[in-house]
Design a protein around this motif. Structure first.
Motif: not given
Length: 135
Positions: A16, A63, A65, A70, A74, A77
């Protein structure tokens, strides 16, 4: 401010960009175009330290998305990357913030598994994971 250095560490490892999709302490509901905002944001969680212990900082990553999957992918990860970074490392200074500095001999403890912490005003799930930095 160590969490700001953690965000820079994530940027340096292509997960990011600080102030684009990695945010410190908050994530707005809308981006600059008026669209529902998405990305990762980090907050520091207060805790007391014990006498004679190394400094440590608890933090939580959130998070959101463009959709529920999504946001989870993210965060997962980042959790996987940080869990694989379980060793002594250096967190860099964040170039966007005056006075930010690097931290040497940091241990990134394994993070929790992602957790659903509810929905935003647009019905998107916000995911969260917690961790500890020892420095």
């Amino acid at each position: 401010m160590i969490t700001l250095s953690l965000l820079q560490f994530l940027e340096d490892n292509h997960l990011g960009t600080v102030d684009t999709d990695l945010f410190w302490q908050k994530l707005s509901l809308r981006d600059t175009k008026g669209e529902p905002a998405k990305g990762i944001f980090i907050v520091e969680l207060g805790q007391s330290g014990g006498r004679g212990e190394r400094k440590h900082s608890r933090y939580e990553l959130y998070s959101r998305g463009k959709n529920d999957v999504e946001g989870l992918e993210r965060l997962q990860r980042i959790v996987d990357f940080l869990n694989d970074s379980f060793s002594t490392c250096e967190l860099p200074a964040c170039s966007l913030v005056a006075g930010s500095h690097s931290y040497k001999n940091v241990t990134i403890m394994p993070l929790s598994t992602p957790t659903n912490v509810g929905e935003d005003e647009n019905g998107r799930i916000i995911w969260s994971a917690t961790g500890v930095l020892i420095y």
